[in-house]
Design an enzyme around this catalytic site. Structure first.
Site, PDB file in Angstrom:
ATOM      1  N   GLU A 181      14.031   2.080   0.555  1.00  0.00           N
ATOM      2  CA  GLU A 181      14.301   2.227  -0.614  1.00  0.00           C
ATOM      3  C   GLU A 181      15.285   3.131  -1.180  1.00  0.00           C
ATOM      4  OE1 GLU A 181      10.567   1.688  -2.436  1.00  0.00           O
ATOM      5  OE2 GLU A 181      10.006   0.120  -1.278  1.00  0.00           O
TER       6      GLU A 181
ATOM      7  N   ASN B  51      15.108   0.024   5.375  1.00  0.00           N
ATOM      8  CA  ASN B  51      14.259  -1.193   4.820  1.00  0.00           C
ATOM      9  C   ASN B  51      14.301  -1.123   3.183  1.00  0.00           C
ATOM     10  OD1 ASN B  51      12.056  -3.156   4.969  1.00  0.00           O
ATOM     11  ND2 ASN B  51      10.568  -1.496   4.216  1.00  0.00           N
TER      12      ASN B  51
ATOM     13  N   HIS C  90       9.588  -9.148  -1.246  1.00  0.00           N
ATOM     14  CA  HIS C  90       8.666  -9.396  -2.292  1.00  0.00           C
ATOM     15  C   HIS C  90       9.132 -10.320  -3.460  1.00  0.00           C
ATOM     16  CE1 HIS C  90       6.054  -6.223  -0.866  1.00  0.00           C
ATOM     17  NE2 HIS C  90       6.988  -5.403  -0.823  1.00  0.00           N
TER      18      HIS C  90
ATOM     19  N   GLU D 102       8.005  -7.191   4.404  1.00  0.00           N
ATOM     20  CA  GLU D 102       6.911  -6.949   3.545  1.00  0.00           C
ATOM     21  C   GLU D 102       6.883  -8.372   2.556  1.00  0.00           C
ATOM     22  OE1 GLU D 102       7.256  -3.534   1.284  1.00  0.00           O
ATOM     23  OE2 GLU D 102       7.956  -2.252   2.737  1.00  0.00           O
TER      24      GLU D 102
ATOM     25  N   ASP E  35       5.651 -11.235   0.504  1.00  0.00           N
ATOM     26  CA  ASP E  35       4.605 -11.902  -0.494  1.00  0.00           C
ATOM     27  C   ASP E  35       5.323 -12.578  -1.654  1.00  0.00           C
ATOM     28  OD1 ASP E  35       5.262  -9.669  -2.062  1.00  0.00           O
ATOM     29  OD2 ASP E  35       3.060  -8.774  -1.641  1.00  0.00           O
TER      30      ASP E  35
HETATM   31  O1  9MR Z   1       1.055  -1.726  -0.689  1.00  0.00           O
HETATM   32  C1  9MR Z   1       1.170  -0.373  -0.950  1.00  0.00           C
HETATM   33  C2  9MR Z   1       0.277   0.110  -2.208  1.00  0.00           C
HETATM   34  O2  9MR Z   1      -1.120   0.137  -1.449  1.00  0.00           O
HETATM   35  C3  9MR Z   1       0.642   1.504  -2.599  1.00  0.00           C
HETATM   36  O3  9MR Z   1      -0.199   1.854  -3.567  1.00  0.00           O
HETATM   37  C4  9MR Z   1       2.080   1.538  -2.917  1.00  0.00           C
HETATM   38  C5  9MR Z   1       2.483   2.958  -3.317  1.00  0.00           C
HETATM   39  O4  9MR Z   1       3.901   3.041  -3.772  1.00  0.00           O
HETATM   40  O5  9MR Z   1       2.900   1.049  -1.810  1.00  0.00           O
HETATM   41  C6  9MR Z   1       2.690  -0.226  -1.275  1.00  0.00           C
HETATM   42  O6  9MR Z   1       3.623  -0.540  -0.402  1.00  0.00           O
HETATM   43  C7  9MR Z   1       4.928  -0.639  -0.588  1.00  0.00           C
HETATM   44  C8  9MR Z   1       5.939  -0.339   0.408  1.00  0.00           C
HETATM   45  O7  9MR Z   1       5.239   0.830   1.296  1.00  0.00           O
HETATM   46  C9  9MR Z   1       7.165  -0.068   0.556  1.00  0.00           C
HETATM   47  N1  9MR Z   1       7.809  -1.501  -0.431  1.00  0.00           N
HETATM   48  C10 9MR Z   1       7.118  -1.827  -1.469  1.00  0.00           C
HETATM   49  C11 9MR Z   1       5.590  -1.824  -1.404  1.00  0.00           C
HETATM   50  C12 9MR Z   1       4.642  -2.446  -2.666  1.00  0.00           C
HETATM   51  O8  9MR Z   1       4.839  -1.398  -3.669  1.00  0.00           O
END
Ligand code: 9MR
Length: 367
Positions: free
Chosen positions: A173, A214, A250, A278, A280
């Site tokens: 990101e 990513n 997402h 990722e 969903d």
């Molecule tokens: O799913 C993850 C969540 O449990 C955490 O609190 C969050 C913190 O930023 O990160 C989420 O996973 C993220 C991933 O690492 C990167 N892309 C976006 C995902 C959803 O926020």
């Protein structure tokens, strides 16, 4: 975090794809798969393997692993790769400076070995989920010190897992929606070269791991995708060791389904692998029949895109049970984004993926 609606999007309602997905779901739901965990005779991983050797994965919530039998059973049987949802992030690995905690991540790697699964490492360089000591220290660091800390982190963590990780999300990101680089500690202190440096350090640490950039919303054509494309094209031209680009995917039913086949092929044409990392598909609650169809279409079409792009080596969902999803905590009033409901019973989305895989005749995928 904010996952903003993309600028360019395709409307969902009434598309042929939606109708197709509805038909697929109906077929799947009436089919042989009556087991409560949705496995029936054909797991997603077995079907994906037959469909041109595609790997299908999930993010894993390690709080559930080992304490929730049903969770373990689905995680181990339905998927051929796993991604740690949180436990390989910097704040989890090095909560105090110089004190490393690999307990939960090691447990996940062990689970993967037991179940003959590959591991996607997530993630080494990010602006988020940094340990507090680093957040506090950041403003006082020089450029050289920041680079040294970043290199040490990448080297230490990748060396710990050396030989055990299939794909690493090296940089996560790095872009804003307008295609400019996101302001973060790394950009501020090191400058844009932090990305190239990270890939070089990562390759030195574990030369066999596949190294990925990513991001989210690069699934859609637009400035963010263009920014990421310009970056990775530059890296490839300079011979920087980058192997692939991860499209987080997402999706939200209100924004439509991106043309992932075209988007991934654009990056694949640079000689890179791609992955959906990722997936969903969230929607507003409660789920109506229309939204359910849209969710099924989001899953089906994104999987079909991966099957159609030879360079797409894995399709990973960001968790499989609605009870553990990150969505309700971030998007008020939205949810139901995963393949299984809160009781870990398979939903129509699961059967939509099964149906796509059953009928898939994909080209053989890269490894
Ligand atoms: O799913 C993850 C969540 O449990 C955490 O609190 C969050 C913190 O930023 O990160 C989420 O996973 C993220 C991933 O690492 C990167 N892309 C976006 C995902 C959803 O926020």
């Amino acid at each position: 975090m904010s996952l903003h609606p993309p600028l360019h999007r395709r409307a969902l309602a009434g598309t042929a794809a939606t109708a197709l997905a509805v038909a697929l779901v109906a077929g799947g739901a009436l089919g042989a798969s009556a087991a409560p965990d949705g496995s029936g005779r054909s797991t997603l991983r077995a079907l994906a393997q037959s469909a041109a050797g595609l790997k299908i994965g999930t993010a894993i919530n390690t709080d559930q692993l080992g304490s929730n039998t049903r969770y373990d059973q689905i995680a181990g049987s339905q998927f051929s790769t796993v991604t740690p949802e949180n436990v390989m992030k910097w704040d989890a690995i090095e909560p105090k400076r110089g004190q490393f905690d690999y307990t939960a991540a090691d447990e996940l790697v062990r689970f993967a070995r037991q179940h003959h699964q590959l591991v996607r490492g997530h993630t080494l360089v990010w602006y988020n989920q940094l340990p507090q000591w680093l957040v506090d220290l950041g403003p006082f660091l020089t450029s050289k010190q920041t680079a040294a800390i970043l290199k040490q982190h990448i080297t230490e963590e990748m060396t710990h897992f050396k030989g055990k990780i299939w794909q690493w999300d090296v940089v996560n990101e790095a872009f804003n929606e307008d295609g400019t680089l996101r302001d973060n500690l790394w950009l501020e202190k090191i400058g844009p070269s932090y990305i190239e440096k990270a890939f070089r350090w990562a390759h030195e640490a574990d030369p066999k791991a596949l190294l990925f950039y990513n991001d989210y919303n690069i699934e859609y054509a637009g400035p963010k995708q263009d920014g990421a494309y310009a970056l990775v094209r530059g890296l490839v031209r300079k011979g920087v060791p980058i192997d692939g680009v991860g499209f987080q995917t997402h999706l939200d039913t209100q924004y439509g389904i991106p043309d992932l086949e075209t988007s991934m092929q654009r990056f694949a044409n640079l000689g890179l692998r791609t992955a959906e990392t990722e997936v969903d598909v969230r929607t507003t609650l409660p789920v109506t029949a229309t939204e359910q169809s849209a969710q099924n279409a989001g899953y089906s079409e994104s999987l079909q895109a991966c099957l159609l792009v030879r360079a797409c080596i894995s399709y990973t969902v960001w968790g499989f049970g609605d009870a553990y999803s990150w969505i309700p905590g971030v998007f008020a009033g939205e949810g139901s984004a995963d393949l299984y409901d809160a009781n870990l019973v398979a939903k129509p989305q699961y059967f939509a993926l099964q149906s796509v895989l059953r009928t898939a005749k994909g080209v053989p995928h890269r490894s």
